[in-house]
Design a protein around this motif. Structure first.
Motif, PDB file in Angstrom:
ATOM      1  N   LYS A   1       6.322   9.394  -2.741  1.00 12.68           N
ATOM      2  CA  LYS A   1       6.924  10.576  -3.360  1.00 12.68           C
ATOM      3  C   LYS A   1       5.986  11.773  -3.357  1.00 12.68           C
ATOM      4  N   SER A   2       4.706  11.523  -3.102  1.00  9.48           N
ATOM      5  CA  SER A   2       3.736  12.624  -3.067  1.00  9.48           C
ATOM      6  C   SER A   2       2.595  12.244  -2.135  1.00  9.48           C
ATOM      7  N   TRP A   3       1.802  13.243  -1.745  1.00  9.09           N
ATOM      8  CA  TRP A   3       0.654  12.983  -0.883  1.00  9.09           C
ATOM      9  C   TRP A   3      -0.320  12.019  -1.557  1.00  9.09           C
ATOM     10  N   SER A   4      -0.417  12.088  -2.897  1.00  9.39           N
ATOM     11  CA  SER A   4      -1.369  11.232  -3.612  1.00  9.39           C
ATOM     12  C   SER A   4      -1.049   9.746  -3.428  1.00  9.39           C
ATOM     13  N   ASP A   5       0.217   9.414  -3.117  1.00 12.43           N
ATOM     14  CA  ASP A   5       0.569   8.014  -2.853  1.00 12.43           C
ATOM     15  C   ASP A   5      -0.084   7.497  -1.581  1.00 12.43           C
ATOM     16  N   LEU A   6      -0.521   8.417  -0.719  1.00 10.31           N
ATOM     17  CA  LEU A   6      -1.151   8.031   0.547  1.00 10.31           C
ATOM     18  C   LEU A   6      -2.665   8.253   0.526  1.00 10.31           C
TER      19      LEU A   6
ATOM     20  N   LEU B   1       0.798  -1.222   0.000  1.00 15.65           N
ATOM     21  CA  LEU B   1       0.000   0.000   0.000  1.00 15.65           C
ATOM     22  C   LEU B   1       0.835   1.278   0.000  1.00 15.65           C
ATOM     23  N   ALA B   2       1.927   1.276   0.728  1.00 16.53           N
ATOM     24  CA  ALA B   2       2.685   2.518   0.887  1.00 16.53           C
ATOM     25  C   ALA B   2       4.134   2.361   0.424  1.00 16.53           C
ATOM     26  N   LYS B   3       4.348   1.575  -0.613  1.00 15.53           N
ATOM     27  CA  LYS B   3       5.709   1.331  -1.083  1.00 15.53           C
ATOM     28  C   LYS B   3       6.323   2.580  -1.718  1.00 15.53           C
ATOM     29  N   THR B   4       5.478   3.373  -2.356  1.00 15.44           N
ATOM     30  CA  THR B   4       5.970   4.596  -2.994  1.00 15.44           C
ATOM     31  C   THR B   4       5.441   5.790  -2.219  1.00 15.44           C
TER      32      THR B   4
ATOM     33  N   ALA C   1      11.838   6.287   3.627  1.00 19.07           N
ATOM     34  CA  ALA C   1      12.029   7.739   3.704  1.00 19.07           C
ATOM     35  C   ALA C   1      11.127   8.447   2.698  1.00 19.07           C
ATOM     36  N   VAL C   2      10.518   9.546   3.120  1.00 22.16           N
ATOM     37  CA  VAL C   2       9.703  10.329   2.183  1.00 22.16           C
ATOM     38  C   VAL C   2      10.638  11.005   1.181  1.00 22.16           C
ATOM     39  N   SER C   3      10.148  11.196  -0.024  1.00 25.44           N
ATOM     40  CA  SER C   3      10.968  11.803  -1.072  1.00 25.44           C
ATOM     41  C   SER C   3      10.084  12.658  -1.982  1.00 25.44           C
TER      42      SER C   3
ATOM     43  N   TYR D   1      -4.480  -0.006  10.834  1.00 26.89           N
ATOM     44  CA  TYR D   1      -4.304   1.126   9.933  1.00 26.89           C
ATOM     45  C   TYR D   1      -3.231   0.778   8.909  1.00 26.89           C
ATOM     46  N   ASP D   2      -3.210   1.525   7.790  1.00 26.39           N
ATOM     47  CA  ASP D   2      -2.311   1.198   6.684  1.00 26.39           C
ATOM     48  C   ASP D   2      -0.886   1.699   6.871  1.00 26.39           C
ATOM     49  N   PHE D   3      -0.745   2.887   7.457  1.00 21.49           N
ATOM     50  CA  PHE D   3       0.602   3.456   7.558  1.00 21.49           C
ATOM     51  C   PHE D   3       0.669   4.448   8.710  1.00 21.49           C
ATOM     52  N   LEU D   4       1.897   4.824   9.043  1.00 19.25           N
ATOM     53  CA  LEU D   4       2.124   5.886  10.019  1.00 19.25           C
ATOM     54  C   LEU D   4       3.240   6.774   9.485  1.00 19.25           C
ATOM     55  N   LEU D   5       2.979   8.066   9.424  1.00 16.61           N
ATOM     56  CA  LEU D   5       3.985   9.043   9.013  1.00 16.61           C
ATOM     57  C   LEU D   5       4.615   9.608  10.277  1.00 16.61           C
ATOM     58  N   MET D   6       5.938   9.485  10.405  1.00 15.99           N
ATOM     59  CA  MET D   6       6.557   9.870  11.680  1.00 15.99           C
ATOM     60  C   MET D   6       8.024  10.262  11.512  1.00 15.99           C
ATOM     61  N   ASP D   7       8.601  10.785  12.587  1.00 14.50           N
ATOM     62  CA  ASP D   7      10.015  11.162  12.603  1.00 14.50           C
ATOM     63  C   ASP D   7      10.887   9.912  12.478  1.00 14.50           C
ATOM     64  N   LYS D   8      11.876   9.965  11.605  1.00 16.90           N
ATOM     65  CA  LYS D   8      12.800   8.840  11.447  1.00 16.90           C
ATOM     66  C   LYS D   8      13.566   8.540  12.741  1.00 16.90           C
ATOM     67  N   PRO D   9      14.128   9.553  13.425  1.00 19.02           N
ATOM     68  CA  PRO D   9      14.847   9.251  14.664  1.00 19.02           C
ATOM     69  C   PRO D   9      13.977   8.538  15.697  1.00 19.02           C
ATOM     70  N   MET D  10      12.699   8.932  15.746  1.00 15.34           N
ATOM     71  CA  MET D  10      11.799   8.323  16.721  1.00 15.34           C
ATOM     72  C   MET D  10      11.485   6.877  16.345  1.00 15.34           C
ATOM     73  N   PHE D  11      11.259   6.641  15.036  1.00 21.25           N
ATOM     74  CA  PHE D  11      10.997   5.258  14.606  1.00 21.25           C
ATOM     75  C   PHE D  11      12.198   4.365  14.898  1.00 21.25           C
ATOM     76  N   ASP D  12      13.385   4.841  14.595  1.00 22.87           N
ATOM     77  CA  ASP D  12      14.590   4.051  14.859  1.00 22.87           C
ATOM     78  C   ASP D  12      14.693   3.696  16.335  1.00 22.87           C
ATOM     79  N   TYR D  13      14.351   4.656  17.189  1.00 21.73           N
ATOM     80  CA  TYR D  13      14.410   4.429  18.636  1.00 21.73           C
ATOM     81  C   TYR D  13      13.411   3.352  19.062  1.00 21.73           C
ATOM     82  N   TYR D  14      12.157   3.455  18.585  1.00 17.74           N
ATOM     83  CA  TYR D  14      11.125   2.496  18.973  1.00 17.74           C
ATOM     84  C   TYR D  14      11.373   1.124  18.360  1.00 17.74           C
TER      85      TYR D  14
END
Length: 282
Positions: free
Chosen positions: A142-147, A137-140, A222-224, A197-210
């Motif tokens: 690159k834009s808001w439309s991907d979500l 579902l969330a492999k790409t 990573a978002v691009s 839920y399908d996805f979570l948009l979050m801070d990379k440092p926080m995800f790495d920590y959890y």
């Protein structure tokens, strides 16, 4: 007679000396009063970990809290007091000047900039989209439309929540299915892992920590593209300061630069994230 005159003269000199001493003491007291420390109250919601949280000893700690304390160690003219508050009440407290500082990994947005002051950046951020392993579902991203049309979850006032709210408002026919929750971040990540839920948009440092702590069966990308540009026009977090405290902002910025330059900020970042997310200043 001469003896009496000498005694009178001595008394007069003594009186003058006492007057001078008294005036000097009064002036010293005035200077000391002028140098009296000013109490600054900072408010935090006490989450998300590791930016701010309550430890096993019931003490507030975390990256933001340690950094704030390091800054105020360099500002003896202030006495720092840190309080835990409900996240939404931080803003009302800043507006009323009950709190002078908000410390909660805050990002800038237009609404906040109208109502509060911001320090220089305290943390350089990046974002990822987290989804269950093997999900298509969330492999790409690159834009808001991907979500578009996908479901997610988040708390009010959080940087990513604010960004999704803005996107949904501007695109009412192509919304992201957003669900508000007061659950902690670990619980939100579990709800992605179990497919609620399908996805979570979050801070990379926080995800790495959890991820390091809980070993979720999740992937992060990573978002691009345009999403990165729109989500991160300023990829930083800040301390928020109540209005009319420009001198406080100036003092904090000076001390913050010293904390970064001397390596204290890097040390705190490495402790919590294993990577240095300190901002750089020109």
């Amino acid at each position: 007679m001469k003896k009496i005159l000498l005694l009178k003269g001595f008394s007069l000199v003594s009186l003058l000396l006492l007057t001078v001493i008294a005036l000097g003491a009064s002036k010293t007291e005035t200077v000391l009063a002028d140098k009296k420390t000013v109490t600054i109250t900072a408010a935090t919601g006490g989450e998300p970990k590791p930016f701010t949280y309550v430890n096993s000893k019931n003490q507030l700690t975390g990256h933001n809290i340690e950094l704030l304390k390091a800054i105020f160690k360099k500002l003896p003219q202030y006495k720092l007091k840190i309080e835990k508050a409900k996240f939404e009440s931080i803003f009302s407290g800043l507006s009323s000047d009950r709190y002078q500082i908000g410390v909660n990994n805050f990002a800038k947005n237009a609404e906040r900039e109208k109502n509060y002051l911001f320090t220089d950046p305290i943390f350089k951020n990046s974002y990822v989209v987290v989804y269950p392993k093997e999900s298509q579902l969330a492999k790409t991203v690159k834009s808001w439309s991907d979500l578009e049309g996908l479901s997610t979850v988040g708390a009010t006032g959080v940087n990513t929540t604010t960004a999704i709210e803005a996107y949904n408002k501007a695109n009412p026919n192509h919304k992201i299915d957003f669900n508000y929750s007061a659950e902690d971040l670990a619980s939100q990540l579990r709800s992605i892992e179990n497919g609620k839920y399908d996805f979570l948009l979050m801070d990379k440092p926080m995800f790495d920590y959890y991820q390091k702590e809980f070993h979720f069966d999740l992937e992060a990308k990573a978002v691009s593209g345009t999403l990165k540009k729109e989500l991160l026009p300023e990829p930083y977090s800040y301390l928020i300061v109540s209005k009319d405290n420009d001198a406080l902002v100036k003092d904090i910025n000076k001390a913050l630069k010293e904390v970064v330059d001397e390596g204290t900020s890097k040390k705190i970042n490495l402790k919590y994230f294993g990577t240095d997310y300190s901002p750089t200043y020109d």
